[in-house]
Design a protein around this motif. Structure first.
Motif, PDB file in Angstrom:
ATOM      1  N   ARG A  23       0.823  -1.207   0.000  1.00 16.63           N
ATOM      2  CA  ARG A  23       0.000   0.000   0.000  1.00 16.63           C
ATOM      3  C   ARG A  23       0.862   1.264   0.000  1.00 16.63           C
ATOM      4  O   ARG A  23       0.382   2.330  -0.338  1.00 16.63           O
ATOM      5  N   TYR A  26       2.368   1.076  -3.966  1.00 19.95           N
ATOM      6  CA  TYR A  26       1.391   1.022  -5.053  1.00 19.95           C
ATOM      7  C   TYR A  26       0.104   1.739  -4.666  1.00 19.95           C
ATOM      8  O   TYR A  26      -0.275   1.770  -3.504  1.00 19.95           O
ATOM      9  N   ILE A  28      -3.613   1.117  -4.922  1.00 18.00           N
ATOM     10  CA  ILE A  28      -4.481  -0.038  -5.152  1.00 18.00           C
ATOM     11  C   ILE A  28      -5.784   0.440  -5.790  1.00 18.00           C
ATOM     12  O   ILE A  28      -6.482   1.286  -5.237  1.00 18.00           O
ATOM     13  N   ASP A  29      -6.097  -0.130  -6.946  1.00 16.78           N
ATOM     14  CA  ASP A  29      -7.289   0.248  -7.700  1.00 16.78           C
ATOM     15  C   ASP A  29      -8.500  -0.593  -7.310  1.00 16.78           C
ATOM     16  O   ASP A  29      -9.568  -0.062  -7.051  1.00 16.78           O
ATOM     17  N   THR A  31      -9.693  -4.717  -5.517  1.00 18.77           N
ATOM     18  CA  THR A  31      -9.228  -5.910  -4.815  1.00 18.77           C
ATOM     19  C   THR A  31     -10.152  -7.085  -5.118  1.00 18.77           C
ATOM     20  O   THR A  31     -11.337  -6.914  -5.385  1.00 18.77           O
ATOM     21  N   LEU A 115      -2.018  -8.847  -1.419  1.00 20.89           N
ATOM     22  CA  LEU A 115      -2.100  -7.898  -0.305  1.00 20.89           C
ATOM     23  C   LEU A 115      -2.092  -8.602   1.042  1.00 20.89           C
ATOM     24  O   LEU A 115      -1.439  -8.154   1.973  1.00 20.89           O
ATOM     25  N   GLY A 129      -4.698  -7.380  -5.398  1.00 17.24           N
ATOM     26  CA  GLY A 129      -5.126  -6.042  -5.788  1.00 17.24           C
ATOM     27  C   GLY A 129      -4.552  -5.627  -7.129  1.00 17.24           C
ATOM     28  O   GLY A 129      -3.397  -5.924  -7.436  1.00 17.24           O
ATOM     29  N   ALA A 131      -2.966  -2.869  -9.060  1.00 16.35           N
ATOM     30  CA  ALA A 131      -2.209  -1.748  -8.527  1.00 16.35           C
ATOM     31  C   ALA A 131      -1.414  -1.035  -9.606  1.00 16.35           C
ATOM     32  O   ALA A 131      -1.040  -1.617 -10.620  1.00 16.35           O
TER      33      ALA A 131
END
Length: 165
Positions: A23, A26, A28-29, A31, A115, A129, A131
């Motif tokens: 986190r 990256y 994270i877009d 999950t 993650l 995730g 990312a």
């Protein structure tokens, strides 16, 4: 009453390993939760709480999702049936999820990283995730935001207790 009954039936989630640095490095877009295909000694090693997600990534190959680079050490009580520590492991995802991940990785240049690794009702699951890598200034910006939020919380707490400067 209904809310309390729902909590009692909620699945128990036991976290084995978390990729804390993910986190930070990256953005994270999206999950997804995926199951893992494991051999017996891997499960026993995970139950001892031994795993590392640091170098892990997910690759879509031939319509299947594969987890690479995750280190699950050999089971200490295992014999010749022990597993390889860094072997690639198949992820269990729906066809729709695999297609969505593959499409977004090729279109937008995202990467898929693990993650967290955990047990839900005795089954090993991994949270992955989509990312995008952060630049160094992004990392500094998010760190400054987190520090400012923390200072605000401390000051609000001090004022609520009646303490002034």
């Amino acid at each position: 009453m209904a809310k309390q009954a729902g909590k009692a039936n909620a699945p128990k989630r036991t976290v084995i390993a978390a990729n804390k640095k993910a986190r930070h490095d990256y953005a994270i877009d999206d999950t997804f939760e995926a199951g893992l295909v494991l051999v017996g000694t891997e499960v026993k090693s995970l139950r001892q709480g031994r795993a590392s997600l640091v170098d892990g990534f997910v690759d879509i190959d031939g319509g299947e999702a594969w987890l690479h680079g995750v280190h699950i050490p050999e089971y200490s009580q295992g014999s010749w049936t022990n597993h390889s520590a860094r072997r690639k492991r198949k992820l269990l995802l729906n066809r729709i999820e695999i297609d969505k991940i593959e499409r977004r990785v090729t279109e937008k240049g995202l990467t898929v990283i693990p993650l967290s690794l955990y047990f839900v009702d005795g089954r090993a699951k991994i949270e992955i995730g989509l990312a995008k890598g952060k630049k160094s200034w992004d990392k500094r910006h998010s760190l400054a935001e987190r520090q400012a939020t923390r200072e605000i919380e401390v000051e609000v707490g001090r004022r609520a207790k009646g303490m002034r400067d």
